[in-house]
Design a protein around this motif. Structure first.
Motif, PDB file in Angstrom:
ATOM      1  N   SER A  41      38.512  55.440  41.611  1.00  0.00           N
ATOM      2  CA  SER A  41      39.639  55.116  40.745  1.00  0.00           C
ATOM      3  C   SER A  41      40.140  53.701  41.037  1.00  0.00           C
ATOM      4  CB  SER A  41      40.763  56.125  40.980  1.00  0.00           C
ATOM      5  OG  SER A  41      41.890  55.828  40.182  1.00  0.00           O
ATOM      6  N   HIS A  42      40.462  52.949  39.970  1.00  0.00           N
ATOM      7  CA  HIS A  42      40.947  51.566  40.045  1.00  0.00           C
ATOM      8  C   HIS A  42      39.877  50.599  40.541  1.00  0.00           C
ATOM      9  CE1 HIS A  42      44.695  54.011  40.460  1.00  0.00           C
ATOM     10  NE2 HIS A  42      45.141  53.133  39.565  1.00  0.00           N
ATOM     11  N   GLU A  43      38.608  50.960  40.400  1.00  0.00           N
ATOM     12  CA  GLU A  43      37.535  50.092  40.891  1.00  0.00           C
ATOM     13  C   GLU A  43      36.487  49.848  39.808  1.00  0.00           C
ATOM     14  OE1 GLU A  43      37.770  51.749  45.514  1.00  0.00           O
ATOM     15  OE2 GLU A  43      35.931  52.040  44.337  1.00  0.00           O
ATOM     16  N   VAL A  44      35.749  48.760  39.966  1.00  0.00           N
ATOM     17  CA  VAL A  44      34.623  48.452  39.083  1.00  0.00           C
ATOM     18  C   VAL A  44      33.425  48.089  39.942  1.00  0.00           C
ATOM     19  CG1 VAL A  44      36.070  47.662  37.178  1.00  0.00           C
ATOM     20  CG2 VAL A  44      35.292  46.007  38.870  1.00  0.00           C
ATOM     21  N   ASP A  90      42.129  49.392  33.624  1.00  0.00           N
ATOM     22  CA  ASP A  90      42.519  48.760  32.364  1.00  0.00           C
ATOM     23  C   ASP A  90      42.136  47.287  32.395  1.00  0.00           C
ATOM     24  OD1 ASP A  90      43.801  51.075  31.310  1.00  0.00           O
ATOM     25  OD2 ASP A  90      45.558  50.650  32.565  1.00  0.00           O
ATOM     26  N   GLY A  91      41.843  46.746  31.236  1.00  0.00           N
ATOM     27  CA  GLY A  91      41.624  45.302  31.139  1.00  0.00           C
ATOM     28  C   GLY A  91      40.185  44.855  31.166  1.00  0.00           C
ATOM     29  N   VAL A  92      39.292  45.658  31.735  1.00  0.00           N
ATOM     30  CA  VAL A  92      37.869  45.315  31.722  1.00  0.00           C
ATOM     31  C   VAL A  92      37.050  46.545  31.371  1.00  0.00           C
ATOM     32  CG1 VAL A  92      38.126  43.451  33.423  1.00  0.00           C
ATOM     33  CG2 VAL A  92      37.501  45.735  34.194  1.00  0.00           C
ATOM     34  N   ALA A 104      44.677  39.447  46.136  1.00  0.00           N
ATOM     35  CA  ALA A 104      44.965  40.430  45.090  1.00  0.00           C
ATOM     36  C   ALA A 104      45.986  39.910  44.082  1.00  0.00           C
ATOM     37  CB  ALA A 104      45.485  41.723  45.722  1.00  0.00           C
ATOM     38  N   ASP A 105      45.818  40.360  42.843  1.00  0.00           N
ATOM     39  CA  ASP A 105      46.779  40.107  41.766  1.00  0.00           C
ATOM     40  C   ASP A 105      46.859  41.406  40.972  1.00  0.00           C
ATOM     41  OD1 ASP A 105      48.370  39.195  39.752  1.00  0.00           O
ATOM     42  OD2 ASP A 105      47.012  37.632  39.035  1.00  0.00           O
ATOM     43  N   CYS A 106      47.755  42.306  41.424  1.00  0.00           N
ATOM     44  CA  CYS A 106      47.833  43.625  40.786  1.00  0.00           C
ATOM     45  C   CYS A 106      48.622  43.574  39.482  1.00  0.00           C
ATOM     46  CB  CYS A 106      48.456  44.637  41.743  1.00  0.00           C
ATOM     47  SG  CYS A 106      50.256  44.525  41.918  1.00  0.00           S
ATOM     48  N   THR A 107      49.382  42.497  39.280  1.00  0.00           N
ATOM     49  CA  THR A 107      50.191  42.220  38.081  1.00  0.00           C
ATOM     50  C   THR A 107      51.426  43.118  37.965  1.00  0.00           C
ATOM     51  OG1 THR A 107      49.088  43.690  36.464  1.00  0.00           O
ATOM     52  CG2 THR A 107      48.107  41.502  36.834  1.00  0.00           C
ATOM     53  N   GLU A 108      51.601  44.080  38.869  1.00  0.00           N
ATOM     54  CA  GLU A 108      52.666  45.077  38.709  1.00  0.00           C
ATOM     55  C   GLU A 108      53.745  45.020  39.785  1.00  0.00           C
ATOM     56  OE1 GLU A 108      50.587  48.739  38.624  1.00  0.00           O
ATOM     57  OE2 GLU A 108      49.762  48.441  36.606  1.00  0.00           O
ATOM     58  N   CYS A 109      53.441  44.583  40.986  1.00  0.00           N
ATOM     59  CA  CYS A 109      54.404  44.620  42.083  1.00  0.00           C
ATOM     60  C   CYS A 109      55.412  43.484  41.960  1.00  0.00           C
ATOM     61  CB  CYS A 109      53.677  44.543  43.431  1.00  0.00           C
ATOM     62  SG  CYS A 109      52.964  42.908  43.766  1.00  0.00           S
ATOM     63  N   VAL A 110      56.403  43.481  42.832  1.00  0.00           N
ATOM     64  CA  VAL A 110      57.434  42.442  42.825  1.00  0.00           C
ATOM     65  C   VAL A 110      56.827  41.065  43.026  1.00  0.00           C
ATOM     66  CG1 VAL A 110      59.460  41.555  44.044  1.00  0.00           C
ATOM     67  CG2 VAL A 110      59.229  44.012  43.630  1.00  0.00           C
ATOM     68  N   GLY A 111      55.885  40.956  43.977  1.00  0.00           N
ATOM     69  CA  GLY A 111      55.261  39.672  44.251  1.00  0.00           C
ATOM     70  C   GLY A 111      54.462  39.140  43.084  1.00  0.00           C
ATOM     71  N   ILE A 164      40.261  46.647  40.986  1.00  0.00           N
ATOM     72  CA  ILE A 164      40.649  45.949  39.761  1.00  0.00           C
ATOM     73  C   ILE A 164      41.679  44.851  40.047  1.00  0.00           C
ATOM     74  CG2 ILE A 164      42.485  47.572  39.179  1.00  0.00           C
ATOM     75  CD1 ILE A 164      40.047  45.752  36.775  1.00  0.00           C
ATOM     76  N   ALA A 165      42.411  44.971  41.159  1.00  0.00           N
ATOM     77  CA  ALA A 165      43.366  43.922  41.545  1.00  0.00           C
ATOM     78  C   ALA A 165      42.669  42.664  42.016  1.00  0.00           C
ATOM     79  CB  ALA A 165      44.312  44.436  42.633  1.00  0.00           C
ATOM     80  N   HIS A 166      41.351  42.738  42.199  1.00  0.00           N
ATOM     81  CA  HIS A 166      40.592  41.598  42.731  1.00  0.00           C
ATOM     82  C   HIS A 166      39.568  41.041  41.741  1.00  0.00           C
ATOM     83  CE1 HIS A 166      42.030  41.581  46.935  1.00  0.00           C
ATOM     84  NE2 HIS A 166      42.203  42.877  46.742  1.00  0.00           N
ATOM     85  N   VAL A 167      39.729  41.335  40.450  1.00  0.00           N
ATOM     86  CA  VAL A 167      38.821  40.757  39.450  1.00  0.00           C
ATOM     87  C   VAL A 167      39.617  40.249  38.259  1.00  0.00           C
ATOM     88  CG1 VAL A 167      36.808  42.157  40.066  1.00  0.00           C
ATOM     89  CG2 VAL A 167      38.391  42.994  38.336  1.00  0.00           C
ATOM     90  N   VAL A 168      39.104  39.187  37.657  1.00  0.00           N
ATOM     91  CA  VAL A 168      39.703  38.651  36.443  1.00  0.00           C
ATOM     92  C   VAL A 168      38.598  38.487  35.398  1.00  0.00           C
ATOM     93  CG1 VAL A 168      39.509  36.286  37.374  1.00  0.00           C
ATOM     94  CG2 VAL A 168      40.979  36.732  35.402  1.00  0.00           C
ATOM     95  N   LYS A 169      38.870  38.974  34.198  1.00  0.00           N
ATOM     96  CA  LYS A 169      37.924  38.823  33.084  1.00  0.00           C
ATOM     97  C   LYS A 169      37.954  37.375  32.606  1.00  0.00           C
ATOM     98  CE  LYS A 169      37.106  40.515  28.374  1.00  0.00           C
ATOM     99  NZ  LYS A 169      37.578  41.459  27.326  1.00  0.00           N
ATOM    100  N   VAL A 170      36.747  36.801  32.363  1.00  0.00           N
ATOM    101  CA  VAL A 170      36.668  35.401  31.960  1.00  0.00           C
ATOM    102  C   VAL A 170      35.764  35.237  30.741  1.00  0.00           C
ATOM    103  CG1 VAL A 170      37.122  34.544  34.292  1.00  0.00           C
ATOM    104  CG2 VAL A 170      34.748  34.913  33.561  1.00  0.00           C
ATOM    105  N   ASP A 171      35.833  34.061  30.157  1.00  0.00           N
ATOM    106  CA  ASP A 171      35.029  33.702  28.996  1.00  0.00           C
ATOM    107  C   ASP A 171      33.543  33.747  29.363  1.00  0.00           C
ATOM    108  OD1 ASP A 171      33.707  32.467  26.903  1.00  0.00           O
ATOM    109  OD2 ASP A 171      35.068  30.749  26.781  1.00  0.00           O
TER     110      ASP A 171
END
Length: 385
Positions: A41-44, A90-92, A104-111, A164-171
């Motif tokens: 879960s939460h992995e790719v 989600d997202g990929v 990490a960039d989880c996009t959801e936490c305070v940081g 998923i917090a450690h990947v970014v979808k790119v062109d």
């Protein structure tokens, strides 16, 4: 579960593939068959297209004590294609091109939601041998023995599993042998000038250490419109290399008896100083070379564990300077990496000049030799046959 070779029907099943495994400190990497489990879960699970070498890989390859662990699959600058996704992702989707990132960039936490920094509160950075959520590994050898992860990436494998917090979808149209550089080194240097320091047009920048990170800082300072970019190093030949990245002046600190030369050159100190070596003494020197009143010293170099800084309390109070660290250049991976890739495609960010060598996966140990001997900036390893 059955072990299958990669195919278009591998989702949910272990994959057998090749990986370059660090088996002991400083010993040549061993290319061998490994088993890569399906994503939880939460992995790719990602098929790596190409990966590049970073000095951090060498550091942890040589390291004998924890957080060094063996066997381990190193590598953290890469680009790949999503082979399969676990639940709650989600997202990929399968087939997306992604860049892994160690911070990490989880996009959801305070940081991650804050505009004030880029440090994820949910998954703080650490040199862990495990996946970040459940502290287990997705790698094992053909005997079933565990192989450890490296900074949540482990790109020296034909397939890897990422949170998923450690990947970014790119062109997908961006050349992979250039895009992979933005996983770590180039992003760190460019981001330090762009996001952390916010270098202004017409400012003066001093960079201590013209290795790959220092040159990336120069590239970032050039993009920001700095008028003077002064490189400081112990190797005079670095100036000729640095000129390609925007360095306008050079100081060989080895031949410089008068430590105030930077102060004199900049008429009182630089607007921004970047420490890119990883020495406490050099951080102090960079801080001393900053202009009183508004100068910023940005620390990017990784020093030995336990190293301490010693600053005068009187000077800190009376000088009005800023001293700060910059992890991953202050970038938020999921939003900033696509911006940097667009700037490359728009011919603003010049990634091409960072790549000095390209090699096959089988030549990865030769690539390590080049990096150790200082004969390359970035060596891109193509993972395919």
């Amino acid at each position: 579960m059955d072990i299958e070779k990669p195919s278009n029907k591998t989702a949910g099943k272990p994959i057998q593939c090749r990986a370059a495994i660090a088996t002991a400190p400083g010993e040549p990497l061993v290319i061998d068959e490994v088993i890569v489990d399906p994503p939880n879960s939460h992995e790719v699970r990602v098929r790596i297209i190409c990966t590049s070498l970073c000095h951090s890989d060498v550091t942890f390859w040589k390291m004998k004590d924890f957080p060094a662990v063996f066997p381990r699959i190193l590598g953290h600058e890469a680009i790949g294609v999503v082979e399969s996704v676990g639940e709650n992702v989600d997202g990929v989707v399968e087939g997306d091109v992604v860049i892994p990132h160690f911070l990490a960039d989880c996009t959801e936490c305070v940081g991650c939601r804050s505009k004030k920094g880029n440090l994820c509160s949910a998954f703080p950075f650490k040199i862990s041998p495990w996946m970040p959520r459940d502290q287990t590994s997705r790698f094992k050898d053909l005997r079933g023995e565990t192989i450890h992860h490296f900074v949540s990436v482990s790109s020296f494998s034909e397939y890897t599993v990422l949170d998923i917090a450690h990947v970014v979808k790119v062109d997908p149209t961006v050349p992979p042998n250039r895009a992979c550089l933005l996983s770590c080194g180039v992003s760190t240097g460019v981001g330090a000038a762009w996001r952390t320091a916010n270098v202004e047009v017409g400012s003066t920048v001093v960079i201590f250490g013209l290795g790959s990170i220092g040159l990336a800082v120069a590239e970032g300072a050039r993009l920001c419109g700095a008028t003077r970019i002064i490189g400081v190093d112990v190797i005079s030949e670095k100036f000729e290399i640095g000129k390609r990245f925007g360095v306008t002046e050079f100081v060989n600190s080895k031949n410089c008896g008068d430590k105030s030369i930077i102060i004199d050159m900049t008429d009182g100190g630089a607007d921004y100083c970047f420490e890119c070596v990883g020495l406490a003494s050099l951080v102090q020197e960079a801080y001393a070379c900053c202009r009183k009143g508004w100068g910023k010293t940005i620390v990017l170099g990784v020093d030995q564990p336990g190293s301490q800084l010693s600053l005068s309390s009187f000077e800190v109070l009376h000088s009005g300077k800023i001293l700060m660290g910059s992890l991953f250049g202050g970038l938020k991976a999921k939003s900033d990496i696509p911006i940097l890739l667009k700037r490359y495609m728009d011919k603003e960010l010049e990634l091409d000049k960072f790549v000095t060598h390209e090699m096959k996966f089988e030549e990865i140990n030769s690539a390590f030799d080049l990096l150790i001997k200082g004969k390359c900036l970035r060596c891109v390893i193509w993972m395919g046959e």
